[in-house]
Design an enzyme around this catalytic site. Structure first.
Site, PDB file in Angstrom:
ATOM      1  N   MET A 132     -46.659  18.795  -4.395  1.00  0.00           N
ATOM      2  CA  MET A 132     -45.899  19.196  -5.587  1.00  0.00           C
ATOM      3  C   MET A 132     -46.788  19.215  -6.832  1.00  0.00           C
ATOM      4  SD  MET A 132     -42.410  17.031  -4.937  1.00  0.00           S
ATOM      5  CE  MET A 132     -43.203  15.487  -4.545  1.00  0.00           C
ATOM      6  N   ASP A 165     -32.798  22.286   3.797  1.00  0.00           N
ATOM      7  CA  ASP A 165     -33.184  22.728   2.456  1.00  0.00           C
ATOM      8  C   ASP A 165     -34.176  23.868   2.470  1.00  0.00           C
ATOM      9  OD1 ASP A 165     -34.356  19.373   2.050  1.00  0.00           O
ATOM     10  OD2 ASP A 165     -35.298  21.016   3.144  1.00  0.00           O
ATOM     11  N   LYS A 209     -32.701  25.665  -2.836  1.00  0.00           N
ATOM     12  CA  LYS A 209     -32.627  26.782  -3.769  1.00  0.00           C
ATOM     13  C   LYS A 209     -32.732  28.080  -2.996  1.00  0.00           C
ATOM     14  CE  LYS A 209     -34.997  25.130  -7.276  1.00  0.00           C
ATOM     15  NZ  LYS A 209     -36.213  24.975  -7.993  1.00  0.00           N
TER      16      LYS A 209
HETATM   17  N1  SAH Z   1     -41.486  15.869   3.155  1.00  0.00           N
HETATM   18  C1  SAH Z   1     -42.413  16.949   2.986  1.00  0.00           C
HETATM   19  C2  SAH Z   1     -42.892  17.061   1.557  1.00  0.00           C
HETATM   20  C3  SAH Z   1     -41.803  17.317   0.580  1.00  0.00           C
HETATM   21  S1  SAH Z   1     -42.369  17.485  -1.051  1.00  0.00           S
HETATM   22  C4  SAH Z   1     -43.586  16.750   3.942  1.00  0.00           C
HETATM   23  O1  SAH Z   1     -43.717  15.739   4.595  1.00  0.00           O
HETATM   24  O2  SAH Z   1     -44.344  17.711   4.111  1.00  0.00           O
HETATM   25  C5  SAH Z   1     -42.606  19.206  -1.169  1.00  0.00           C
HETATM   26  C6  SAH Z   1     -44.073  19.524  -1.297  1.00  0.00           C
HETATM   27  O3  SAH Z   1     -44.680  19.456  -0.027  1.00  0.00           O
HETATM   28  C7  SAH Z   1     -44.372  20.889  -1.803  1.00  0.00           C
HETATM   29  O4  SAH Z   1     -44.291  20.976  -3.206  1.00  0.00           O
HETATM   30  C8  SAH Z   1     -45.774  21.094  -1.324  1.00  0.00           C
HETATM   31  O5  SAH Z   1     -46.694  20.398  -2.124  1.00  0.00           O
HETATM   32  C9  SAH Z   1     -45.746  20.377   0.009  1.00  0.00           C
HETATM   33  N2  SAH Z   1     -45.500  21.302   1.121  1.00  0.00           N
HETATM   34  C10 SAH Z   1     -44.496  21.260   1.993  1.00  0.00           C
HETATM   35  N3  SAH Z   1     -44.614  22.234   2.907  1.00  0.00           N
HETATM   36  C11 SAH Z   1     -45.731  22.894   2.590  1.00  0.00           C
HETATM   37  C12 SAH Z   1     -46.409  24.002   3.150  1.00  0.00           C
HETATM   38  N4  SAH Z   1     -45.953  24.631   4.236  1.00  0.00           N
HETATM   39  N5  SAH Z   1     -47.555  24.425   2.579  1.00  0.00           N
HETATM   40  C13 SAH Z   1     -48.039  23.805   1.489  1.00  0.00           C
HETATM   41  N6  SAH Z   1     -47.437  22.775   0.918  1.00  0.00           N
HETATM   42  C14 SAH Z   1     -46.300  22.316   1.455  1.00  0.00           C
END
Ligand code: SAH
Length: 508
Positions: A171, A35, A57
């Site tokens: 998020m 994704d 997206k």
């Molecule tokens: N499964 C993922 C999270 C998915 S939800 C995890 O464990 O990291 C998606 C959210 O994760 C985004 O909206 C943001 O808040 C956060 N996120 C993921 N990657 C990020 C990054 N490189 N920098 C900042 N926030 C991030």
């Protein structure tokens, strides 16, 4: 036969933060379904032959719905494929990993889960914020800030405000104001340290360190956008003190390395050592000649002579190709080598390649260049001694012309070709990255890499490409296409890396 699904966490962005197991699975998968959060830096590491399905997206396109994604995973598995479902961070941290497994369960598809490094912890680390610290907090809490749709439960602000732990909102960027206000309403001091961390662990990470009261205002000033994390708690105070990414010479730099796959890693490692993010995208490939008769004739001639004669090699690839051809012809080295057979090389890298075959070069110029090698012959070699140049079909005429002008017998033997060949799957993503300035430089180590890159990219305005070139010839080729050109002082990988560091210092 039914396939299998691995639900794999890709880590937060920095391609090095995928697990060893995850990386190995990317290499054996038939299909990778990924994704939007997955960085190009990691995507280019998936083998070319692997089917890739983007369900996130992308500019213009809508992302697939969760049901569609579940269906795609199922379909591929039912075809008997080894499917890697690659998800940002950890697959279960707000990743809907569970939902994706339900359909597989129904159909008895076997699966494995490979946890990943979640952004909820690692993005903080890259911003110099320890998620816990004995002096400040004894717990951390990961919360979704995305409450309006999708989630069933509301965030329990009254409890969160009382916990005293580090609060990490994923998020939450669009509900930042609400998050901060609610926490203050529920009794947290408005000067509680708070931070926004955008695109954490990537070359373009940004951070805002502020307070609950001012975070929204400060973020608006820089136009913070998703993906981003909001952190609330005393540990945010350490961000300046423990800042480290910003101190890396190339910490915020992303580079495309266009060298051939087998050689790319040397430059990549040097870049990595300086903190750079590397996208390896080989633009050329070494290919053998269509027929080996030139080689066969030259070898026969060399073996028939008893007087001193020279084998001249001008690149490590030349050395490799030379010995692989000897092997192909089943020529025993004991028959081939003699004490009247001499070896000359153009520089230290070629010498090192030759040493791997147990042969120490008899002649090497102090400086790496065709002319210098010619001069070395001129100074120390008798004109009766014949020279055989085993090299690329495309090699230029500087050296043979120089030698022949000075009365040498010099025979050119083309033993390999360099062909333009780049994986075309990522062309649009690469260009997008260059346009958005997420990719800072493209490193070119030969004119052929420039040509390979240009050929793959097609008709573009290359004036937005910052090309770091290894020498004049490479630079001239890059200039022809209108690129912005920088030339390393010396023709070495180290010098190219130094050039990038200098360029960056100039920008800072
Ligand atoms: N499964 C993922 C999270 C998915 S939800 C995890 O464990 O990291 C998606 C959210 O994760 C985004 O909206 C943001 O808040 C956060 N996120 C993921 N990657 C990020 C990054 N490189 N920098 C900042 N926030 C991030």
């Amino acid at each position: 036969m039914c396939g299998k699904v691995w639900l794999v966490g890709a880590g937060p962005g920095d391609a090095g933060l995928i697990t060893v197991k995850g990386k190995a699975l990317l290499e054996l998968a038939d299909v990778v379904i990924y994704d939007a959060l997955i960085q190009l830096e990691l995507l280019v590491q998936i083998p070319e032959k692997t089917k890739k399905i983007h369900v996130g997206k992308r500019a213009g396109n809508h992302s697939a719905t969760q049901e569609e994604i579940n269906q795609i995973i199922l379909e591929e598995a039912l075809k008997g494929k080894k499917v890697v479902r690659l998800k940002g961070g950890d697959p279960f941290v707000f990743g809907r990993g569970g939902e994706e497994l339900e359909l597989l369960l129904e159909h008895n598809i076997p699966f494995e889960i490979v946890p990943g490094i979640t952004s909820a912890v690692s993005v903080l680390a890259y911003a110099g914020i320890p998620v816990t610290h004995r002096e400040f907090t004894s717990s951390f809490h990961v919360i979704t800030g995305h409450t309006s749709k999708g989630t069933k439960k509301n965030v329990d602000y009254p409890s969160l405000a009382k916990l005293g732990g580090t609060l990490i909102f994923l998020m939450g960027i669009s509900s930042m104001e609400e998050i901060c206000n609610r926490l203050i309403q529920e009794g947290m001091p408005s000067d509680t340290p708070a931070a926004m961390l955008e695109q954490g662990t990537t070359a373009k990470q940004r951070k805002v360190i502020s307070t609950l009261k001012n975070l929204k205002r400060d973020c608006d000033q820089i136009g913070a956008k998703t993906p981003a994390i909001i952190v609330v708690g005393q540990v945010c105070k350490l961000a300046n003190q423990l800042e480290w990414v910003e101190k890396l010479p190339l910490g915020d730099v992303q580079v495309i390395v266009t060298r051939e796959k087998t050689k790319a890693s040397k430059l990549s490692k040097k870049l990595l050592e300086q903190g750079a993010h590397v996208i390896e995208l080989p633009a050329i490939e070494t290919a053998s000649m269509e027929d080996d008769s030139n080689f066969q004739d030259a070898i026969k001639e060399i073996m028939e002579q008893k007087t001193v004669r020279w084998i001249v090699l001008t690149s490590p690839t030349g050395v490799e190709m030379f010995f692989s051809l000897l092997k192909k012809e089943k020529i025993d080295l004991r028959r081939f080598l003699s004490d009247t057979l001499r070896f000359a090389v153009s520089g230290t890298a070629t010498a090192a390649a030759l040493e791997r075959y147990g042969i120490y070069a008899d002649l090497m110029p102090k400086k790496f260049s065709g002319k210098e090698l010619g001069r070395a012959f001129e100074m120390s070699v008798d004109r009766n001694e014949k020279l055989y140049l085993f090299r690329s079909e495309l090699a230029d005429e500087e050296l043979p012309n120089y030698l022949m002008d000075r009365g040498f017998f010099c025979k050119e033997v083309p033993i390999y070709r360099t062909v333009s060949r780049m994986n075309l799957e990522w062309v649009e993503s690469v260009w997008d990255g260059i346009e958005k300035q997420e990719i800072d430089y493209v490193a070119f180590t030969s004119a052929s890499t420039v040509r390979g890159f240009v050929q793959a990219m097609g008709e573009r305005d290359f004036s937005i490409v910052s090309a770091v070139c290894i020498g004049e010839k490479t630079a001239a080729c890059a200039r022809e296409y209108g690129m912005n050109v920088w030339i390393s002082e010396e023709a070495t990988m180290d010098s190219m890396v130094e050039m990038m560091i200098k360029m960056k210092q100039r920008l800072d």
